[in-house]
Design a protein around this motif. Structure first.
Motif, PDB file in Angstrom:
ATOM      1  N   THR A  22      -6.448  -0.453  -3.296  1.00  0.00           N
ATOM      2  CA  THR A  22      -6.266   0.203  -4.605  1.00  0.00           C
ATOM      3  C   THR A  22      -6.959   1.576  -4.632  1.00  0.00           C
ATOM      4  OG1 THR A  22      -6.345  -2.047  -5.511  1.00  0.00           O
ATOM      5  CG2 THR A  22      -6.240  -0.227  -7.094  1.00  0.00           C
ATOM      6  N   GLY A  45       5.282  -6.431   3.317  1.00  0.00           N
ATOM      7  CA  GLY A  45       6.286  -5.856   2.415  1.00  0.00           C
ATOM      8  C   GLY A  45       5.715  -5.622   1.045  1.00  0.00           C
ATOM      9  N   THR A  47       0.826  -1.204   0.000  1.00  0.00           N
ATOM     10  CA  THR A  47       0.000   0.000   0.000  1.00  0.00           C
ATOM     11  C   THR A  47       0.862   1.257   0.000  1.00  0.00           C
ATOM     12  OG1 THR A  47      -1.671  -1.245   1.191  1.00  0.00           O
ATOM     13  CG2 THR A  47      -1.901   1.136   1.230  1.00  0.00           C
ATOM     14  N   TYR A 100     -13.281 -13.096  -2.210  1.00  0.00           N
ATOM     15  CA  TYR A 100     -12.469 -12.040  -2.842  1.00  0.00           C
ATOM     16  C   TYR A 100     -12.986 -11.848  -4.261  1.00  0.00           C
ATOM     17  CZ  TYR A 100      -8.902 -12.787   0.813  1.00  0.00           C
ATOM     18  OH  TYR A 100      -8.223 -12.901   1.990  1.00  0.00           O
TER      19      TYR A 100
HETATM   20  N1  T4K Z   1      -3.740  -4.277  -3.981  1.00  0.00           N
HETATM   21  C1  T4K Z   1      -4.321  -5.498  -4.017  1.00  0.00           C
HETATM   22  C2  T4K Z   1      -5.019  -5.914  -5.260  1.00  0.00           C
HETATM   23  C3  T4K Z   1      -4.255  -6.340  -2.904  1.00  0.00           C
HETATM   24  O1  T4K Z   1      -4.870  -7.538  -2.929  1.00  0.00           O
HETATM   25  C4  T4K Z   1      -3.560  -5.915  -1.749  1.00  0.00           C
HETATM   26  C5  T4K Z   1      -3.496  -6.760  -0.581  1.00  0.00           C
HETATM   27  C6  T4K Z   1      -2.945  -4.634  -1.772  1.00  0.00           C
HETATM   28  C7  T4K Z   1      -3.079  -3.851  -2.907  1.00  0.00           C
HETATM   29  C8  T4K Z   1      -2.188  -4.096  -0.605  1.00  0.00           C
HETATM   30  O2  T4K Z   1      -0.972  -4.778  -0.372  1.00  0.00           O
HETATM   31  P1  T4K Z   1      -0.366  -4.817   1.147  1.00  0.00           P
HETATM   32  O3  T4K Z   1      -0.337  -3.403   1.649  1.00  0.00           O
HETATM   33  O4  T4K Z   1      -1.249  -5.718   1.977  1.00  0.00           O
HETATM   34  O5  T4K Z   1       1.009  -5.384   0.943  1.00  0.00           O
HETATM   35  C9  T4K Z   1      -5.324 -10.074   2.801  1.00  0.00           C
HETATM   36  C10 T4K Z   1      -3.998  -9.370   2.890  1.00  0.00           C
HETATM   37  O6  T4K Z   1      -3.805  -8.760   4.165  1.00  0.00           O
HETATM   38  C11 T4K Z   1      -3.804  -8.330   1.842  1.00  0.00           C
HETATM   39  O7  T4K Z   1      -2.405  -8.096   1.774  1.00  0.00           O
HETATM   40  C12 T4K Z   1      -4.273  -8.826   0.487  1.00  0.00           C
HETATM   41  N2  T4K Z   1      -4.191  -7.827  -0.540  1.00  0.00           N
HETATM   42  C13 T4K Z   1      -5.696  -9.311   0.576  1.00  0.00           C
HETATM   43  C14 T4K Z   1      -6.206  -9.844  -0.738  1.00  0.00           C
HETATM   44  O8  T4K Z   1      -5.751 -10.368   1.512  1.00  0.00           O
HETATM   45  P2  T4K Z   1      -7.389 -10.098   4.397  1.00  0.00           P
HETATM   46  O9  T4K Z   1      -7.986  -9.032   5.221  1.00  0.00           O
HETATM   47  O10 T4K Z   1      -8.278 -10.913   3.546  1.00  0.00           O
HETATM   48  O11 T4K Z   1      -6.422 -11.062   5.257  1.00  0.00           O
HETATM   49  P3  T4K Z   1      -6.769 -12.089   6.418  1.00  0.00           P
HETATM   50  O12 T4K Z   1      -6.076 -11.648   7.661  1.00  0.00           O
HETATM   51  O13 T4K Z   1      -8.222 -12.302   6.493  1.00  0.00           O
HETATM   52  O14 T4K Z   1      -6.037 -13.414   5.938  1.00  0.00           O
HETATM   53  C15 T4K Z   1      -6.487 -14.209   4.864  1.00  0.00           C
HETATM   54  C16 T4K Z   1      -6.303 -15.673   5.216  1.00  0.00           C
HETATM   55  O15 T4K Z   1      -4.940 -15.987   5.430  1.00  0.00           O
HETATM   56  C17 T4K Z   1      -7.046 -16.095   6.467  1.00  0.00           C
HETATM   57  O16 T4K Z   1      -7.811 -17.225   6.142  1.00  0.00           O
HETATM   58  C18 T4K Z   1      -5.994 -16.499   7.462  1.00  0.00           C
HETATM   59  C19 T4K Z   1      -4.732 -16.719   6.661  1.00  0.00           C
HETATM   60  N3  T4K Z   1      -3.564 -16.171   7.356  1.00  0.00           N
HETATM   61  C20 T4K Z   1      -3.390 -14.815   7.358  1.00  0.00           C
HETATM   62  C21 T4K Z   1      -2.294 -14.278   7.989  1.00  0.00           C
HETATM   63  C22 T4K Z   1      -2.097 -12.781   8.020  1.00  0.00           C
HETATM   64  C23 T4K Z   1      -2.679 -17.019   7.984  1.00  0.00           C
HETATM   65  O17 T4K Z   1      -2.865 -18.252   7.976  1.00  0.00           O
HETATM   66  N4  T4K Z   1      -1.583 -16.486   8.584  1.00  0.00           N
HETATM   67  C24 T4K Z   1      -1.345 -15.149   8.621  1.00  0.00           C
HETATM   68  O18 T4K Z   1      -0.322 -14.706   9.182  1.00  0.00           O
HETATM   69  O19 T4K Z   1      -6.312  -9.344   3.478  1.00  0.00           O
END
Ligand code: T4K
Length: 389
Positions: A94, A198, A68, A320
């Protein structure tokens, strides 16, 4: 062989991070400790920039503390203002980046197959204040980069790719980051290649990299000169060290996920109303996501029903990207956010479901997940059909 639907003993999440062996992490951390250099462009940082530049087949690369902030820095460096055309079918980051730069996001409809910005719809969204196009290679499927560039060239617009999902993708042997003016990659833990948190900006020339490097370090050129109002976008040494270790394990994880994707495709074949992601012969995939589409009428129940029912079997899929960014309250009043402007995106967002994909799963697990999915077909009006599972 066909399985009946059975509940998983442990939760199966949509993804799990690739974790390097803890002994190797300890050895690497010992190296960092010995150096007493833990952030501000140390040895691990330099090594990772070099290795990723090669791995991604790009000219120049600047690491950032997350994707981001990297995208914010790209907008600043390119001096974007006014309006920027982007897709509503993306992660919140985005349009939020545009908003933080006081730029109005203009949502444009997407292609029904690739789910990326539809280049044929771009021109009608351009106004005198448009300065750029910000397409997203959603789920690692490359945008129609040639058509987008042609529109940008005709109208003197910059192209900033949100390539958050596209680390490692190649099109005809070329790194995906070589297209447009600049691309941003995310290295969040949920991405195949990660540095815990990152990201990076990639570009062709050293002048742009110098600009990105300045912005990520407060605009500081040297101890006595600050050239611009920059930000703290630095990746620290521990993140970079983890990234180097993850990079060593990447090929194995990529292959494991490739086998799981093949198993999904085989098991899902012929299920009415289920569509697998497109197979693109000239594209090297990164095997990061496996997102199906569910046509509620043909499958016999909706995506939302499937997502909820899966939970009863300990399977946690994700929608998603639903809702569309254009439906967020902060953007819903924009003229471009209307459903009439975004018919394809509106439909796609109702159909997509991201299925579990990570190296810790087995082909047998994938077959079980698909067996559960099959059991939902036509069950819309039978809410007790999965009871007692
Ligand atoms: N542009 C696009 C198109 C993006 O998809 C993203 C990020 C960005 C920009 C921004 O980039 P960053 O600033 O994040 O680098 C997740 C991610 O946090 C996010 O980075 C990502 N896109 C997005 C598509 O997915 P959430 O809110 O769905 O994450 P969360 O915590 O619900 O985790 C998803 C799954 O992963 C869960 O089922 C649990 C598992 N998980 C997650 C983490 C963090 C684990 O098993 N271990 C972990 O440490 O956003």
């Amino acid at each position: 062989m066909r399985f009946g639907p059975t509940k998983f003993p442990e939760p199966v999440l949509v993804t799990r991070p690739l974790l390097p062996n803890l002994d190797s992490v300890q050895r690497k951390l010992a190296e960092v400790w010995d150096s007493r250099w833990i952030t501000n462009h140390g040895r691990q940082h330099t090594l990772l920039e070099e290795r990723l530049t090669q791995f991604l087949k790009v000219g120049q690369l600047s690491l950032f503390n997350n994707g981001t902030v990297a995208l914010l820095a790209a907008c600043k460096a390119l001096g974007l203002s006014g309006e920027v055309i982007t897709t509503p079918f993306t992660f919140a980051a985005t349009p939020h980046v545009l908003n933080w730069c006081r730029i109005t996001p203009v949502f444009c409809d997407i292609d029904p197959i690739s789910m990326n910005l539809n280049p044929h719809k771009l021109e009608s969204q351009i106004t005198p204040t448009t300065t750029a196009i910000m397409p997203v290679h959603v789920f690692g499927v490359p945008c129609d980069v040639a058509a987008i560039q042609a529109v940008a060239d005709r109208h003197g617009l910059k192209v900033v790719y949100d390539a958050a999902h596209a680390c490692g993708i190649e099109v005809n042997g070329e790194g995906i980051g070589t297209f447009g003016d600049v691309s941003m990659f995310s290295f969040h833990a949920t991405k195949l290649f990660h540095t815990v948190e990152g990201g990076a900006l990639v570009c062709k020339d050293a002048i742009s990299k110098t600009e990105f490097d300045l912005i990520r370090n407060f605009g500081i050129k040297n101890e006595e000169e600050v050239l611009m109002p920059g930000i703290n976008g630095k990746m620290n040494e521990i993140q970079a060290a983890i990234g180097l270790l993850v990079l060593d394990d990447l090929a194995e994880e990529h292959a494991k996920r490739g086998a799981l994707i093949a198993a999904y495709r085989e098991a899902l074949e012929g299920i009415p109303g289920i569509t697998c992601p497109p197979v693109l012969p000239n594209v090297k995939s990164n095997n990061q996501y496996f997102v199906i589409r569910i046509d509620a009428e043909r499958f016999g129940c909706s995506r939302d029903y499937v997502c909820e029912e899966f939970k009863k079997y300990n399977v946690f899929t994700r929608k998603y990207f639903y809702p569309l960014c254009s439906q967020f309250s902060c953007y819903a009043d924009l003229p471009s956010a209307s459903q009439e402007n975004l018919p394809v995106a509106t439909r796609v967002a109702e159909e997509v479901l991201s299925l579990p994909l990570y190296g810790g799963l087995s082909v047998n697990d994938v077959q079980k997940i698909v067996a559960i999915l099959r059991s939902f077909a036509g069950q819309k009006n039978l809410p007790n059909a999965v009871a007692g599972c």
